[in-house]
Scaffold this motif. Structure first.
Motif, mmCIF file in Angstrom:
data_model
loop_
_atom_site.group_PDB
_atom_site.id
_atom_site.type_symbol
_atom_site.label_atom_id
_atom_site.label_comp_id
_atom_site.label_asym_id
_atom_site.label_seq_id
_atom_site.Cartn_x
_atom_site.Cartn_y
_atom_site.Cartn_z
ATOM 1 N N ASN A 107 8.140 9.281 8.248
ATOM 2 C CA ASN A 107 7.557 8.455 9.308
ATOM 3 C C ASN A 107 6.671 7.356 8.742
ATOM 4 O O ASN A 107 6.675 6.227 9.252
ATOM 5 N N LEU A 162 12.875 4.380 14.359
ATOM 6 C CA LEU A 162 13.672 5.606 14.344
ATOM 7 C C LEU A 162 14.699 5.538 15.469
ATOM 8 O O LEU A 162 14.376 5.199 16.598
ATOM 9 N N ASP A 163 15.928 5.853 15.150
ATOM 10 C CA ASP A 163 17.009 5.768 16.118
ATOM 11 C C ASP A 163 17.668 7.144 16.237
ATOM 12 O O ASP A 163 18.381 7.578 15.330
ATOM 13 N N THR A 164 17.432 7.832 17.344
ATOM 14 C CA THR A 164 17.993 9.171 17.508
ATOM 15 C C THR A 164 19.507 9.161 17.729
ATOM 16 O O THR A 164 20.147 10.195 17.617
ATOM 17 N N ASN A 221 21.448 7.125 15.870
ATOM 18 C CA ASN A 221 21.965 6.878 14.525
ATOM 19 C C ASN A 221 20.890 7.350 13.545
ATOM 20 O O ASN A 221 20.132 6.548 13.003
ATOM 21 N N ASP A 222 20.838 8.651 13.338
ATOM 22 C CA ASP A 222 19.780 9.208 12.502
ATOM 23 C C ASP A 222 20.196 9.430 11.050
ATOM 24 O O ASP A 222 19.487 10.063 10.282
ATOM 25 N N GLU A 223 21.334 8.881 10.645
ATOM 26 C CA GLU A 223 21.784 9.028 9.261
ATOM 27 C C GLU A 223 20.787 8.453 8.251
ATOM 28 O O GLU A 223 20.513 9.104 7.243
ATOM 29 N N GLN A 275 17.579 8.231 8.443
ATOM 30 C CA GLN A 275 16.468 9.179 8.396
ATOM 31 C C GLN A 275 16.888 10.463 7.679
ATOM 32 O O GLN A 275 16.140 11.007 6.866
ATOM 33 N N ALA A 276 18.075 10.955 7.956
ATOM 34 C CA ALA A 276 18.550 12.197 7.347
ATOM 35 C C ALA A 276 18.718 12.044 5.831
ATOM 36 O O ALA A 276 18.303 12.924 5.065
#
Length: 92
Positions: free
Chosen positions: A50, A60-62, A64-66, A68-69
């Motif tokens: 974060n 942050l895009d829930t 397209n969370d790639e 972040q992952a």
């Protein structure tokens, strides 16, 4: 690292500290106790992720969370490499 006199180790068992210099170069420090659990590492990794997103203006895009992952996996890997005594290579 200048914590401005704040000693978070008194209040928290683990924490993340971030600094950004005048050139907007960011550094993130994760302080963990000996024998730390995987869940605490995961928890503190979320704080690092974060902070990186905030510092770089990334939303942050829930859906397209790639990104972040992948970043979460990379940060966690760095933590475990340090804990295992493996020398890490900084990617610039």
């Amino acid at each position: 690292m200048n914590t401005k006199g704040w000693d978070a180790t008194v209040e928290y068992g683990a924490f993340v500290w971030r600094e950004r210099d005048k050139n907007y170069v960011s550094q993130y420090f994760m302080f963990l106790p000996k024998g730390v659990s995987h869940s605490i590492i995961a928890h503190e990794t979320v704080h690092v992720i974060n902070s990186i997103f905030q510092d770089r203006g990334i939303v942050l895009d829930t859906k397209n969370d790639e990104p972040q992952a992948y970043l979460t996996g990379w940060v966690a890997k760095q933590v475990y490499m340090v804990m295992d005594g493996v020398k890490t290579k900084r990617d610039y």
